[in-house]
Each structure stands twice: as C-alpha cells, then as structure tokens.
Design a protein around this motif. Structure first.
Motif, PDB file in Angstrom:
ATOM      1  N   ARG A 190      26.871 -13.506  93.037  1.00 39.37           N
ATOM      2  CA  ARG A 190      27.761 -12.754  93.943  1.00 39.37           C
ATOM      3  C   ARG A 190      27.261 -11.325  94.127  1.00 39.37           C
ATOM      4  O   ARG A 190      27.282 -10.781  95.229  1.00 39.37           O
ATOM      5  N   LEU A 191      26.793 -10.706  93.043  1.00 38.22           N
ATOM      6  CA  LEU A 191      26.252  -9.350  93.121  1.00 38.22           C
ATOM      7  C   LEU A 191      25.011  -9.324  94.002  1.00 38.22           C
ATOM      8  O   LEU A 191      24.857  -8.430  94.840  1.00 38.22           O
ATOM      9  N   LEU A 234      26.086  -9.508  97.605  1.00 34.15           N
ATOM     10  CA  LEU A 234      26.651  -8.226  98.025  1.00 34.15           C
ATOM     11  C   LEU A 234      25.543  -7.205  98.277  1.00 34.15           C
ATOM     12  O   LEU A 234      25.552  -6.507  99.295  1.00 34.15           O
ATOM     13  N   LEU A 235      24.589  -7.127  97.372  1.00 37.36           N
ATOM     14  CA  LEU A 235      23.481  -6.173  97.548  1.00 37.36           C
ATOM     15  C   LEU A 235      22.661  -6.507  98.785  1.00 37.36           C
ATOM     16  O   LEU A 235      22.225  -5.611  99.515  1.00 37.36           O
ATOM     17  N   ARG A 272      23.794  -7.965 101.509  1.00 35.21           N
ATOM     18  CA  ARG A 272      24.593  -7.543 102.671  1.00 35.21           C
ATOM     19  C   ARG A 272      24.529  -6.032 102.840  1.00 35.21           C
ATOM     20  O   ARG A 272      24.385  -5.521 103.954  1.00 35.21           O
ATOM     21  N   MET A 273      24.627  -5.315 101.730  1.00 34.88           N
ATOM     22  CA  MET A 273      24.578  -3.854 101.805  1.00 34.88           C
ATOM     23  C   MET A 273      23.223  -3.378 102.306  1.00 34.88           C
ATOM     24  O   MET A 273      23.146  -2.458 103.120  1.00 34.88           O
TER      25      MET A 273
END
Length: 124
Positions: A99-100, A103-104, A106-107
């Motif tokens: 999940r991290l 997220l990274l 996407r960021m």
C-alpha cells in the motif's frame, strides 16, 4: 487461542537466551546428550540441564532413554506453530508495504505531472 499464545510465549521466552538458541541449532543436526550439549560451554552440567528443562517446558525438546544414554531430541513441530505466527505478521507487513509503494507511486506521478505542467508553462 489463549493456550496457543501462551505456548508461543513460552517458546519465544525460551529462545530469548542465546545459549538455548545455540543448543536448539545444534540439536537440529541430531540428538545429543546433556554432556555433549554442555561441551562447548564453560558452565556446569547443572546449568545446561536447567537450559534443557526450559526448552523442554516450552515444548522445543524432549528426552528419551536409550540404554544408559538420555538423548535430548529437538521437537521440530513447535517450529510450525512459530512459523505460522510469524508468517501471519509477515503477510500483514507485506500488505502495508505494498500500500505504501502504491501511495508513493501515485505521489510521484502527481509530482511529475506538476513538473511537466511547469515546464510546459515556461516553454510557452
């Protein structure tokens, strides 16, 4: 479930001691007597017997009788219990890392979009 966790507590507590961990590693190669287990350590046979008793109470080893010998035997089935417990938490940690990572990613994608827009604005 509490009995299962209590057994795990005894196992992990027994393995917290480096001498007992070493004994377990040596027993993985085969059975040994108390004297054989004591050989590499600068401690009394009584101290080694106490370590073996802790391992026995945790379900990690058992003793049998073979004529005059009383070999100590590693009961590997308890490692299945430990492995299942560890694997459950390993899987949870792996899911968190995935999940991290998402997220990274996407960021970083958003950051790249902003950089691209700035560069387009400066070029135009």
């Amino acid at each position: 479930m509490v009995e299962h966790e209590d057994r795990l507590s005894r196992v992990f507590s027994a393995l917290a001691d480096p001498t007992r961990r070493d004994m377990v590693a040596r027993l993985a190669a085969g059975d040994a007597t108390v004297s054989e287990l004591a050989a590499p350590y600068d401690v009394s046979l009584q101290a080694v017997s106490k370590h073996i008793q802790v391992l026995e109470e945790a379900g990690l080893v058992s003793r049998s009788r073979d004529a005059q010998r009383r070999p100590v035997h590693l009961d590997a089935e308890v490692f299945d219990l430990m492995t299942k417990w560890i694997e459950r938490y390993r899987q949870q940690a792996e899911e968190r890392y995935q999940r991290l990572d998402a997220l990274l990613d996407r960021m970083q994608g958003r950051e790249q979009d902003l950089t691209d827009r700035r560069n387009e604005g400066a070029a135009g």
